[in-house]
Scaffold this motif. Structure first.
Motif, PDB file in Angstrom:
ATOM      1  N   ARG A  33       0.829  -1.206   0.000  1.00 20.53           N
ATOM      2  CA  ARG A  33       0.000   0.000   0.000  1.00 20.53           C
ATOM      3  C   ARG A  33       0.864   1.257   0.000  1.00 20.53           C
ATOM      4  NH1 ARG A  33      -2.890   3.426  -2.028  1.00 20.53           N
ATOM      5  NH2 ARG A  33      -3.846   4.984  -0.670  1.00 20.53           N
ATOM      6  N   SER A  34       1.974   1.220   0.688  1.00 13.18           N
ATOM      7  CA  SER A  34       2.869   2.374   0.703  1.00 13.18           C
ATOM      8  C   SER A  34       3.467   2.621  -0.678  1.00 13.18           C
ATOM      9  CB  SER A  34       3.983   2.159   1.734  1.00 13.18           C
ATOM     10  OG  SER A  34       4.858   3.263   1.770  1.00 13.18           O
ATOM     11  N   ARG A  35       3.855   1.541  -1.354  1.00 13.70           N
ATOM     12  CA  ARG A  35       4.380   1.700  -2.711  1.00 13.70           C
ATOM     13  C   ARG A  35       3.330   2.313  -3.632  1.00 13.70           C
ATOM     14  NH1 ARG A  35       5.780  -3.490  -6.380  1.00 13.70           N
ATOM     15  NH2 ARG A  35       3.561  -3.816  -5.942  1.00 13.70           N
ATOM     16  N   ALA A  36       2.115   1.792  -3.555  1.00 16.41           N
ATOM     17  CA  ALA A  36       1.044   2.297  -4.420  1.00 16.41           C
ATOM     18  C   ALA A  36       0.741   3.763  -4.137  1.00 16.41           C
ATOM     19  CB  ALA A  36      -0.216   1.454  -4.236  1.00 16.41           C
ATOM     20  N   ALA A  37       0.703   4.128  -2.843  1.00 19.05           N
ATOM     21  CA  ALA A  37       0.397   5.511  -2.478  1.00 19.05           C
ATOM     22  C   ALA A  37       1.473   6.466  -2.960  1.00 19.05           C
ATOM     23  CB  ALA A  37       0.240   5.610  -0.960  1.00 19.05           C
ATOM     24  N   ARG A  38       2.735   6.074  -2.832  1.00 17.83           N
ATOM     25  CA  ARG A  38       3.815   6.952  -3.272  1.00 17.83           C
ATOM     26  C   ARG A  38       3.778   7.133  -4.795  1.00 17.83           C
ATOM     27  NH1 ARG A  38       3.192   7.615   1.282  1.00 17.83           N
ATOM     28  NH2 ARG A  38       4.693   7.382   2.967  1.00 17.83           N
ATOM     29  N   ARG A  39       3.420   6.061  -5.509  1.00 19.18           N
ATOM     30  CA  ARG A  39       3.314   6.174  -6.966  1.00 19.18           C
ATOM     31  C   ARG A  39       2.151   7.090  -7.353  1.00 19.18           C
ATOM     32  NH1 ARG A  39       5.757   2.933 -10.499  1.00 19.18           N
ATOM     33  NH2 ARG A  39       3.938   3.017 -11.861  1.00 19.18           N
ATOM     34  N   GLU A  40       1.050   7.033  -6.612  1.00 18.10           N
ATOM     35  CA  GLU A  40      -0.110   7.874  -6.893  1.00 18.10           C
ATOM     36  C   GLU A  40       0.216   9.360  -6.767  1.00 18.10           C
ATOM     37  OE1 GLU A  40      -2.967   6.608  -4.059  1.00 18.10           O
ATOM     38  OE2 GLU A  40      -3.261   4.631  -4.963  1.00 18.10           O
ATOM     39  N   GLU A  41       1.015   9.680  -5.757  1.00 18.16           N
ATOM     40  CA  GLU A  41       1.235  11.097  -5.442  1.00 18.16           C
ATOM     41  C   GLU A  41       2.418  11.698  -6.171  1.00 18.16           C
ATOM     42  OE1 GLU A  41       4.122  10.448  -1.505  1.00 18.16           O
ATOM     43  OE2 GLU A  41       1.953  10.444  -1.301  1.00 18.16           O
ATOM     44  N   SER A  42       3.325  10.847  -6.686  1.00 19.05           N
ATOM     45  CA  SER A  42       4.634  11.335  -7.112  1.00 19.05           C
ATOM     46  C   SER A  42       4.700  11.728  -8.585  1.00 19.05           C
ATOM     47  CB  SER A  42       5.694  10.267  -6.833  1.00 19.05           C
ATOM     48  OG  SER A  42       6.977  10.719  -7.217  1.00 19.05           O
ATOM     49  N   GLN A  43       5.547  12.741  -8.853  1.00 19.67           N
ATOM     50  CA  GLN A  43       5.883  13.109 -10.215  1.00 19.67           C
ATOM     51  C   GLN A  43       6.994  12.202 -10.765  1.00 19.67           C
ATOM     52  OE1 GLN A  43       4.115  15.619 -11.806  1.00 19.67           O
ATOM     53  NE2 GLN A  43       2.913  15.462  -9.924  1.00 19.67           N
ATOM     54  N   ALA A  44       7.573  11.351  -9.892  1.00 19.74           N
ATOM     55  CA  ALA A  44       8.624  10.410 -10.309  1.00 19.74           C
ATOM     56  C   ALA A  44       8.301   9.048  -9.712  1.00 19.74           C
ATOM     57  CB  ALA A  44       9.991  10.913  -9.843  1.00 19.74           C
ATOM     58  N   PRO A  45       7.219   8.393 -10.180  1.00 16.95           N
ATOM     59  CA  PRO A  45       6.715   7.188  -9.515  1.00 16.95           C
ATOM     60  C   PRO A  45       7.650   5.994  -9.551  1.00 16.95           C
ATOM     61  CG  PRO A  45       5.564   7.560 -11.593  1.00 16.95           C
ATOM     62  CD  PRO A  45       6.372   8.789 -11.327  1.00 16.95           C
ATOM     63  N   ASP A  46       8.508   5.893 -10.558  1.00 19.05           N
ATOM     64  CA  ASP A  46       9.327   4.698 -10.695  1.00 19.05           C
ATOM     65  C   ASP A  46      10.284   4.490  -9.533  1.00 19.05           C
ATOM     66  OD1 ASP A  46       8.070   4.155 -13.042  1.00 19.05           O
ATOM     67  OD2 ASP A  46       9.691   4.843 -14.342  1.00 19.05           O
ATOM     68  N   VAL A  47      10.724   5.563  -8.869  1.00 16.03           N
ATOM     69  CA  VAL A  47      11.694   5.401  -7.789  1.00 16.03           C
ATOM     70  C   VAL A  47      11.114   4.564  -6.654  1.00 16.03           C
ATOM     71  CG1 VAL A  47      12.885   7.549  -8.329  1.00 16.03           C
ATOM     72  CG2 VAL A  47      11.044   7.570  -6.647  1.00 16.03           C
ATOM     73  N   TYR A  48       9.803   4.620  -6.451  1.00 18.57           N
ATOM     74  CA  TYR A  48       9.189   3.884  -5.351  1.00 18.57           C
ATOM     75  C   TYR A  48       9.076   2.401  -5.667  1.00 18.57           C
ATOM     76  CZ  TYR A  48       8.374   8.526  -3.629  1.00 18.57           C
ATOM     77  OH  TYR A  48       8.567   9.811  -3.184  1.00 18.57           O
ATOM     78  N   SER A  49       8.781   2.059  -6.917  1.00 20.12           N
ATOM     79  CA  SER A  49       8.775   0.656  -7.312  1.00 20.12           C
ATOM     80  C   SER A  49      10.178   0.069  -7.222  1.00 20.12           C
ATOM     81  CB  SER A  49       8.239   0.504  -8.745  1.00 20.12           C
ATOM     82  OG  SER A  49       6.871   0.805  -8.795  1.00 20.12           O
ATOM     83  N   LEU A  50      11.168   0.857  -7.634  1.00 23.43           N
ATOM     84  CA  LEU A  50      12.541   0.378  -7.602  1.00 23.43           C
ATOM     85  C   LEU A  50      13.006   0.095  -6.182  1.00 23.43           C
ATOM     86  CD1 LEU A  50      14.126   2.731 -10.308  1.00 23.43           C
ATOM     87  CD2 LEU A  50      13.735   0.264 -10.500  1.00 23.43           C
ATOM     88  N   VAL A  51      12.707   0.975  -5.233  1.00 23.23           N
ATOM     89  CA  VAL A  51      13.177   0.757  -3.863  1.00 23.23           C
ATOM     90  C   VAL A  51      12.394  -0.357  -3.195  1.00 23.23           C
ATOM     91  CG1 VAL A  51      11.692   2.382  -2.583  1.00 23.23           C
ATOM     92  CG2 VAL A  51      14.030   1.963  -1.820  1.00 23.23           C
ATOM     93  N   TYR A  52      11.132  -0.540  -3.554  1.00 24.55           N
ATOM     94  CA  TYR A  52      10.334  -1.627  -2.977  1.00 24.55           C
ATOM     95  C   TYR A  52      10.957  -2.986  -3.305  1.00 24.55           C
ATOM     96  CZ  TYR A  52       6.292  -4.578  -1.870  1.00 24.55           C
ATOM     97  OH  TYR A  52       5.464  -5.553  -1.358  1.00 24.55           O
ATOM     98  N   ASP A  53      11.439  -3.134  -4.534  1.00 25.93           N
ATOM     99  CA  ASP A  53      11.987  -4.416  -4.984  1.00 25.93           C
ATOM    100  C   ASP A  53      13.489  -4.546  -4.754  1.00 25.93           C
ATOM    101  OD1 ASP A  53       9.527  -5.443  -5.925  1.00 25.93           O
ATOM    102  OD2 ASP A  53       9.703  -4.219  -7.741  1.00 25.93           O
ATOM    103  N   ALA A  54      14.153  -3.461  -4.375  1.00 27.35           N
ATOM    104  CA  ALA A  54      15.607  -3.498  -4.209  1.00 27.35           C
ATOM    105  C   ALA A  54      16.010  -4.234  -2.941  1.00 27.35           C
ATOM    106  CB  ALA A  54      16.153  -2.076  -4.177  1.00 27.35           C
ATOM    107  N   GLU A  55      17.252  -4.694  -2.928  1.00 28.95           N
ATOM    108  CA  GLU A  55      17.775  -5.335  -1.709  1.00 28.95           C
ATOM    109  C   GLU A  55      17.917  -4.318  -0.584  1.00 28.95           C
ATOM    110  OE1 GLU A  55      21.845  -7.487  -0.049  1.00 28.95           O
ATOM    111  OE2 GLU A  55      21.530  -7.285  -2.216  1.00 28.95           O
ATOM    112  N   ARG A  56      18.356  -3.097  -0.909  1.00 23.40           N
ATOM    113  CA  ARG A  56      18.581  -2.069   0.103  1.00 23.40           C
ATOM    114  C   ARG A  56      17.270  -1.330   0.382  1.00 23.40           C
ATOM    115  NH1 ARG A  56      23.164   0.553   1.757  1.00 23.40           N
ATOM    116  NH2 ARG A  56      24.347  -0.442   0.071  1.00 23.40           N
TER     117      ARG A  56
END
Length: 289
Positions: free
Chosen positions: A78-101
């Motif tokens: 839900r946090s990933r989805a919300a950040r993508r909804e609000e952001s002008q740069a949505p891809d960064v949130y998907s990337l960090v969700y799936d990243a090791e770090r």
């Protein structure tokens, strides 16, 4: 029991609050010095509490000294989805969700933290402000999880959504961090990965927002989050690490002055805070406490 900071007769102490409300003083001068100890010594100090306080007790935020508050982001779907909804740069949130770090960020110095019953703030220059109900890890100086508390990681969705580089302004300001009502020792929580989390925002005589989630929906392990925080940082008096939120309202919701936010983490406690405007004058009392 809860490990608490409290004031009585004009002096601040560390103690334990029993389930029946009895408060007993501990043999340490601060929570920070308690968190400087190894896990087994912390438990020994807590279990050797003294006689019950016989005067009025005012509870304070469960953090002091050199202990810092940090937070995690994008740890729930839900946090990933919300950040993508609000952001002008949505891809960064998907990337960090799936990243090791994981995403980790500084949230508050100890002296800026608001406690149970104290006001939290919303930025006057923000259009959309929300509570973020979270389980927070209490870590000792070696990075071990020694307890849990409730965190409201109050955030400006509109400021962060405008540009991810504005994250510090969206997350770190007067009244943006509340912790409480105390610290539940880790040895009293059988499974921190299956705790219900609920939030209710009361507005006047009604409810403006409410929701529930569970730590079972966390995308990352608690130990992993703690380990990343301590990778290249030394915390001589431990740290509080909030673990992210799975409860984000739709973009048409924002907190109002006068709202009351109640956050409950099962087995840990309930944190309640009224909402005010986050002007410097409104929170000047934090520096004087």
């Amino acid at each position: 029991m809860l490990i608490i900071r409290y004031e009585t007769a004009g002096a601040v102490h560390v103690g334990v609050a029993e389930d029946d409300g009895t408060v007993r003083r501990l043999g340490v001068p601060s929570l920070g010095l308690l968190l400087a100890l190894p896990t087994d010594e912390i438990r020994s100090v807590v279990e050797r509490s003294g006689p019950a306080e016989d005067g009025a007790v005012k509870r304070l935020p469960p953090v002091d000294g050199q202990t810092e508050v940090w937070a995690s982001g994008v740890t729930y779907v839900r946090s990933r989805a919300a950040r993508r909804e609000e952001s002008q740069a949505p891809d960064v949130y998907s990337l960090v969700y799936d990243a090791e770090r994981p995403e980790l960020f500084f949230k508050s110095a100890a002296w800026r933290v608001c406690g149970d019953g104290e006001p939290i703030g919303i930025r006057p220059d923000s259009a959309v402000d929300v509570p973020e109900p979270e389980l927070a890890l209490v870590l000792n100086a070696t990075g071990r999880i020694v307890g849990y508390t409730v965190c409201d990681d109050v955030s400006s969705r509109s400021i962060e959504g405008e540009n991810p580089l504005y994250l510090p302004q969206a997350k770190v300001y007067a009244g943006s961090c509340a912790l409480g009502p105390g610290i539940r020792p880790a040895w009293e929580v059988p499974d921190a990965t299956a705790l219900g989390i609920g939030v209710v925002v009361r507005r006047g005589s009604g409810v403006a927002f409410e929701g529930t989630t569970s730590t079972s929906l966390l995308h990352r392990t608690l130990d992993d989050l703690a380990a990343y925080l301590f990778r290249s940082m030394h915390f001589p008096e431990g740290a509080i690490l909030s673990t992210g939120t799975g409860l984000v309202p739709a973009l048409d919701f924002t907190l109002h002055e006068g709202d009351v936010v109640e956050i409950t983490v099962d087995g840990v406690g309930t944190l309640t805070n009224p909402v005010v405007a986050a002007t410097p004058a409104a929170f000047a009392w934090l520096a004087a406490r």
